[in-house]
Design an enzyme around this catalytic site. Structure first.
Site, PDB file in Angstrom:
ATOM      1  N   GLU A  32       1.439  -5.771  22.514  1.00 41.08           N
ATOM      2  CA  GLU A  32       2.186  -4.567  22.906  1.00 41.08           C
ATOM      3  C   GLU A  32       1.553  -3.912  24.138  1.00 41.08           C
ATOM      4  O   GLU A  32       0.338  -3.901  24.257  1.00 41.08           O
ATOM      5  CB  GLU A  32       2.186  -3.569  21.737  1.00 41.08           C
ATOM      6  CG  GLU A  32       2.875  -4.122  20.514  1.00 41.08           C
ATOM      7  CD  GLU A  32       2.776  -3.183  19.302  1.00 41.08           C
ATOM      8  OE1 GLU A  32       2.316  -2.037  19.456  1.00 41.08           O
ATOM      9  OE2 GLU A  32       3.163  -3.617  18.218  1.00 41.08           O
ATOM     10  N   GLY A  50       7.718   3.315  14.392  1.00 37.88           N
ATOM     11  CA  GLY A  50       7.722   3.612  12.952  1.00 37.88           C
ATOM     12  C   GLY A  50       7.458   5.067  12.614  1.00 37.88           C
ATOM     13  O   GLY A  50       8.136   5.662  11.776  1.00 37.88           O
ATOM     14  N   ASP A 101       9.104  -4.141  14.674  1.00 38.52           N
ATOM     15  CA  ASP A 101       8.673  -2.881  15.301  1.00 38.52           C
ATOM     16  C   ASP A 101       7.320  -3.057  15.968  1.00 38.52           C
ATOM     17  O   ASP A 101       6.866  -2.180  16.683  1.00 38.52           O
ATOM     18  CB  ASP A 101       8.601  -1.774  14.229  1.00 38.52           C
ATOM     19  CG  ASP A 101       8.314  -0.389  14.823  1.00 38.52           C
ATOM     20  OD1 ASP A 101       8.941  -0.047  15.855  1.00 38.52           O
ATOM     21  OD2 ASP A 101       7.463   0.335  14.275  1.00 38.52           O
ATOM     22  N   GLY A 161       0.845  -1.201   0.000  1.00 33.98           N
ATOM     23  CA  GLY A 161       0.000   0.000   0.000  1.00 33.98           C
ATOM     24  C   GLY A 161       0.873   1.240   0.000  1.00 33.98           C
ATOM     25  O   GLY A 161       1.960   1.243  -0.584  1.00 33.98           O
ATOM     26  N   ARG A 162       0.385   2.289   0.685  1.00 32.38           N
ATOM     27  CA  ARG A 162       1.143   3.549   0.703  1.00 32.38           C
ATOM     28  C   ARG A 162       2.544   3.346   1.270  1.00 32.38           C
ATOM     29  O   ARG A 162       3.541   3.722   0.638  1.00 32.38           O
ATOM     30  CB  ARG A 162       0.372   4.594   1.544  1.00 32.38           C
ATOM     31  CG  ARG A 162      -0.878   5.104   0.891  1.00 32.38           C
ATOM     32  CD  ARG A 162      -1.706   5.907   1.878  1.00 32.38           C
ATOM     33  NE  ARG A 162      -2.240   5.035   2.919  1.00 32.38           N
ATOM     34  CZ  ARG A 162      -3.532   4.903   3.191  1.00 32.38           C
ATOM     35  NH1 ARG A 162      -4.430   5.624   2.550  1.00 32.38           N
ATOM     36  NH2 ARG A 162      -3.936   4.076   4.144  1.00 32.38           N
ATOM     37  N   GLY A 170       4.111  -3.681  10.184  1.00 32.07           N
ATOM     38  CA  GLY A 170       2.653  -3.540   9.998  1.00 32.07           C
ATOM     39  C   GLY A 170       1.920  -3.660  11.320  1.00 32.07           C
ATOM     40  O   GLY A 170       1.728  -2.664  12.026  1.00 32.07           O
ATOM     41  N   ARG A 171       1.529  -4.880  11.654  1.00 35.48           N
ATOM     42  CA  ARG A 171       0.902  -5.161  12.943  1.00 35.48           C
ATOM     43  C   ARG A 171       1.376  -6.515  13.443  1.00 35.48           C
ATOM     44  O   ARG A 171       1.523  -7.466  12.664  1.00 35.48           O
ATOM     45  CB  ARG A 171      -0.631  -5.195  12.816  1.00 35.48           C
ATOM     46  CG  ARG A 171      -1.297  -3.835  12.772  1.00 35.48           C
ATOM     47  CD  ARG A 171      -1.222  -3.099  14.118  1.00 35.48           C
ATOM     48  NE  ARG A 171      -1.885  -1.800  14.075  1.00 35.48           N
ATOM     49  CZ  ARG A 171      -1.277  -0.627  13.838  1.00 35.48           C
ATOM     50  NH1 ARG A 171       0.022  -0.573  13.617  1.00 35.48           N
ATOM     51  NH2 ARG A 171      -1.972   0.491  13.853  1.00 35.48           N
ATOM     52  N   HIS A 229       7.665  -0.125  18.638  1.00 34.50           N
ATOM     53  CA  HIS A 229       6.631   0.481  17.779  1.00 34.50           C
ATOM     54  C   HIS A 229       6.895   1.979  17.571  1.00 34.50           C
ATOM     55  O   HIS A 229       6.105   2.838  17.983  1.00 34.50           O
ATOM     56  CB  HIS A 229       5.232   0.254  18.383  1.00 34.50           C
ATOM     57  CG  HIS A 229       4.122   0.417  17.391  1.00 34.50           C
ATOM     58  ND1 HIS A 229       2.964  -0.328  17.432  1.00 34.50           N
ATOM     59  CD2 HIS A 229       3.977   1.243  16.318  1.00 34.50           C
ATOM     60  CE1 HIS A 229       2.163   0.045  16.441  1.00 34.50           C
ATOM     61  NE2 HIS A 229       2.767   0.997  15.761  1.00 34.50           N
TER      62      HIS A 229
HETATM   63  P1  NAP Z   1      -2.554   0.936   2.998  1.00 33.64           P
HETATM   64  O1  NAP Z   1      -2.143   1.966   2.020  1.00 33.64           O
HETATM   65  O2  NAP Z   1      -4.001   0.690   3.223  1.00 33.64           O
HETATM   66  O3  NAP Z   1      -1.839  -0.416   2.600  1.00 33.64           O
HETATM   67  C1  NAP Z   1      -2.182  -1.644   3.163  1.00 33.64           C
HETATM   68  C2  NAP Z   1      -1.839  -2.737   2.172  1.00 33.64           C
HETATM   69  O4  NAP Z   1      -2.123  -4.000   2.787  1.00 33.64           O
HETATM   70  C3  NAP Z   1      -2.635  -2.650   0.880  1.00 33.64           C
HETATM   71  O5  NAP Z   1      -1.742  -2.700  -0.192  1.00 33.64           O
HETATM   72  C4  NAP Z   1      -3.514  -3.890   0.891  1.00 33.64           C
HETATM   73  O6  NAP Z   1      -3.541  -4.413  -0.427  1.00 33.64           O
HETATM   74  C5  NAP Z   1      -2.774  -4.830   1.829  1.00 33.64           C
HETATM   75  N1  NAP Z   1      -3.708  -5.746   2.500  1.00 33.64           N
HETATM   76  C6  NAP Z   1      -4.855  -5.428   3.129  1.00 33.64           C
HETATM   77  N2  NAP Z   1      -5.467  -6.545   3.564  1.00 33.64           N
HETATM   78  C7  NAP Z   1      -4.699  -7.575   3.153  1.00 33.64           C
HETATM   79  C8  NAP Z   1      -4.810  -8.992   3.270  1.00 33.64           C
HETATM   80  N3  NAP Z   1      -5.868  -9.556   3.853  1.00 33.64           N
HETATM   81  N4  NAP Z   1      -3.838  -9.762   2.742  1.00 33.64           N
HETATM   82  C9  NAP Z   1      -2.778  -9.193   2.117  1.00 33.64           C
HETATM   83  N5  NAP Z   1      -2.617  -7.854   1.980  1.00 33.64           N
HETATM   84  C10 NAP Z   1      -3.564  -7.066   2.494  1.00 33.64           C
HETATM   85  O7  NAP Z   1      -1.968   1.280   4.442  1.00 33.64           O
HETATM   86  P2  NAP Z   1      -0.585   1.973   4.805  1.00 33.64           P
HETATM   87  O8  NAP Z   1      -0.796   3.426   4.978  1.00 33.64           O
HETATM   88  O9  NAP Z   1       0.465   1.507   3.867  1.00 33.64           O
HETATM   89  O10 NAP Z   1      -0.347   1.317   6.257  1.00 33.64           O
HETATM   90  C11 NAP Z   1      -0.211  -0.066   6.372  1.00 33.64           C
HETATM   91  C12 NAP Z   1      -0.183  -0.522   7.809  1.00 33.64           C
HETATM   92  O11 NAP Z   1       1.062  -0.200   8.404  1.00 33.64           O
HETATM   93  C13 NAP Z   1      -1.200   0.121   8.753  1.00 33.64           C
HETATM   94  O12 NAP Z   1      -2.474  -0.469   8.628  1.00 33.64           O
HETATM   95  C14 NAP Z   1      -0.583  -0.104  10.099  1.00 33.64           C
HETATM   96  O13 NAP Z   1      -1.020  -1.333  10.641  1.00 33.64           O
HETATM   97  C15 NAP Z   1       0.902  -0.181   9.817  1.00 33.64           C
HETATM   98  N6  NAP Z   1       1.654   0.965  10.353  1.00 33.64           N
HETATM   99  C16 NAP Z   1       2.611   0.751  11.294  1.00 33.64           C
HETATM  100  C17 NAP Z   1       3.346   1.806  11.769  1.00 33.64           C
HETATM  101  C18 NAP Z   1       4.426   1.621  12.787  1.00 33.64           C
HETATM  102  O14 NAP Z   1       4.705   2.542  13.528  1.00 33.64           O
HETATM  103  N7  NAP Z   1       5.050   0.457  12.847  1.00 33.64           N
HETATM  104  C19 NAP Z   1       3.085   3.102  11.322  1.00 33.64           C
HETATM  105  C20 NAP Z   1       2.112   3.287  10.364  1.00 33.64           C
HETATM  106  C21 NAP Z   1       1.405   2.198   9.887  1.00 33.64           C
HETATM  107  P3  NAP Z   1      -4.817  -5.208  -0.981  1.00 33.64           P
HETATM  108  O15 NAP Z   1      -6.013  -4.358  -0.671  1.00 33.64           O
HETATM  109  O16 NAP Z   1      -4.536  -5.395  -2.412  1.00 33.64           O
HETATM  110  O17 NAP Z   1      -4.836  -6.504  -0.234  1.00 33.64           O
HETATM  111  C1  8YV Z   2       1.255   4.931  15.536  1.00 35.52           C
HETATM  112  C2  8YV Z   2       0.820   3.194  13.728  1.00 35.52           C
HETATM  113  O1  8YV Z   2       2.391   4.896  16.338  1.00 35.52           O
HETATM  114  O2  8YV Z   2      -0.215   4.685  12.266  1.00 35.52           O
HETATM  115  C3  8YV Z   2      -0.177   3.549  12.703  1.00 35.52           C
HETATM  116  O3  8YV Z   2      -0.937   2.647  12.307  1.00 35.52           O
HETATM  117  O4  8YV Z   2       0.966   2.069  14.074  1.00 35.52           O
HETATM  118  C4  8YV Z   2       1.700   4.247  14.310  1.00 35.52           C
HETATM  119  O5  8YV Z   2       1.938   5.280  13.410  1.00 35.52           O
HETATM  120  C5  8YV Z   2       0.136   4.448  16.335  1.00 35.52           C
HETATM  121  O6  8YV Z   2      -1.016   4.183  15.673  1.00 35.52           O
HETATM  122  C6  8YV Z   2      -0.173   5.459  17.429  1.00 35.52           C
HETATM  123  O7  8YV Z   2      -0.149   4.834  18.613  1.00 35.52           O
END
Ligand code: NAP
Ligand code: 8YV
Length: 312
Positions: free
Chosen positions: A254, A274, A249, A146-147, A224-225, A272
């Site tokens: 958590e 990111g 991460d 995704g993004r 991711g998660r 966590h």
């Molecule tokens: P996004 O643009 O919605 O991208 C999510 C991607 O996951 C999409 O390409 C989607 O593709 C895919 N996906 C969804 N359901 C799926 C499934 N069942 N099987 C396989 N792929 C699947 O979201 P984003 O902005 O990139 O953020 C992604 C995730 O990163 C967030 O939801 C969050 O959990 C995590 N995150 C973590 C941090 C951190 O601090 N570690 C920070 C920000 C975000 P399809 O629809 O084609 O399946």
């Molecule tokens: C945040 C995240 O740290 O955006 C997300 O999905 O996992 C992180 O950017 C969190 O959601 C805030 O606690």
């Protein structure tokens, strides 16, 4: 506001609304009961669970503005059925999280935290640090292109690494190889990076079969998660050297992190972080505020989630 949020959110909302700070009340439950009938918007931080029971408490609730792009702790489908808007904070954190992901990958492959500990412990004086694995010649697979996944892929293209991916759909705007199954992707690469959201569908999809397919040179990185990974299977794969190492991460429970992971020298663990820079967290907080301001000005939400699309 059920849980404390950054100052930019508290100050931004206090300027515009009557802000009810639940976390400051001596008896939070009693306070929630007292104010529930007046609440029209919720500013959500701290991954507070928003399910049907939560929504039942607030009969006038119109919008939940959540801090973070992932919103797996919100039952957004239920909110959609009730006509309650849910917003998140996409885009403003994409580059920050992608930077961190690449940093975590390099730290894992080249063992940067371990090397740092080695120097501080005075062990360089005895002998040089042992040679490490390399990024060179590796293939990268991204789960969840995704993004953030695409921003990671763009960065790794610059490192000269071939990229492929798995998701539910082929992405029209990229030419990377698409794998319709996660095990197929893991088989084809030796670095697997998960940036997929938490959901019932993704629960523990990175499992023992995926680690076997990734193989003994395999590196697993998860930003991711934690719920996307079968964590006991990951621990077993690391223990048995089914894969080489992992950079994590995010975790299953958590902020508690399994002692087995903490005790492993060949993993890199981050709490966590990111999106955790001052600038990016401020931008995320501002978007929480801006969604609420826009909504209550009658201009609709700025960043609604897919389950609660805005229809003008
Ligand atoms: P996004 O643009 O919605 O991208 C999510 C991607 O996951 C999409 O390409 C989607 O593709 C895919 N996906 C969804 N359901 C799926 C499934 N069942 N099987 C396989 N792929 C699947 O979201 P984003 O902005 O990139 O953020 C992604 C995730 O990163 C967030 O939801 C969050 O959990 C995590 N995150 C973590 C941090 C951190 O601090 N570690 C920070 C920000 C975000 P399809 O629809 O084609 O399946
Ligand atoms: C945040 C995240 O740290 O955006 C997300 O999905 O996992 C992180 O950017 C969190 O959601 C805030 O606690």
């Amino acid at each position: 506001m059920p849980a404390q949020m950054p100052a930019v959110v508290v100050d931004g909302l206090e300027n515009q609304f009557r802000l009810l700070k639940v976390w400051e009340a001596p008896d939070r439950d009693a306070f929630m009961r007292e104010v529930a009938s007046e609440v029209r918007g919720v500013a959500l931080g701290g991954h507070t669970k928003v399910d049907a029971a939560f929504m039942d408490r607030f009969p006038k609730l119109e919008i939940v503005s959540s801090f973070g792009v992932g919103y797996d702790y919100i039952d957004a489908a239920e909110a959609g059925r009730r006509g309650i808007m849910v917003t998140n904070t996409p885009d403003v954190l994409t580059d920050e999280v992608a930077d961190l992901t690449v940093g975590l990958l390099i730290a894992t492959v080249r063992q940067l935290p371990q090397v740092d500990r080695y120097l501080r412990e005075g062990r360089w004086l005895e002998k040089p640090y042992p040679l490490t694995a390399t990024l060179r010649g590796r293939k990268v697979g991204i789960l969840g292109l995704g993004r953030i996944g695409k921003a990671v892929a763009r960065r790794l293209e610059g490192f000269g690494l071939p990229i492929s991916y798995h998701g539910r759909n082929r992405q029209a705007d990229v030419s990377y190889d698409y794998y319709p199954t996660l095990a197929g992707l893991a088989e084809a690469v030796d670095i697997l990076i998960s940036v997929a959201p938490g959901s019932a569908e993704t629960d523990k999809i990175v499992n023992a079969e995926v680690f076997r397919a990734l193989g003994p040179d395999g590196i697993f990185v998860n930003v991711g998660r934690g719920s996307v990974v079968d964590e006991p299977a990951l621990i077993e794969a690391l223990r048995s050297k089914t894969i080489l190492s992992a950079g994590l991460d995010v975790f299953a429970d958590e902020p508690r992190v399994s002692k087995e992971l903490i005790d492993m020298e060949h993993v890199v663990l981050l709490p966590h972080v990111g999106s955790a820079s001052v600038e990016t967290r401020r931008a995320m907080g501002q978007l929480v505020v801006d969604n609420l301001v826009s909504w209550f000005a009658g201009k609709g939400p700025l960043t609604p989630v897919a389950e609660t699309p805005h229809r003008r």
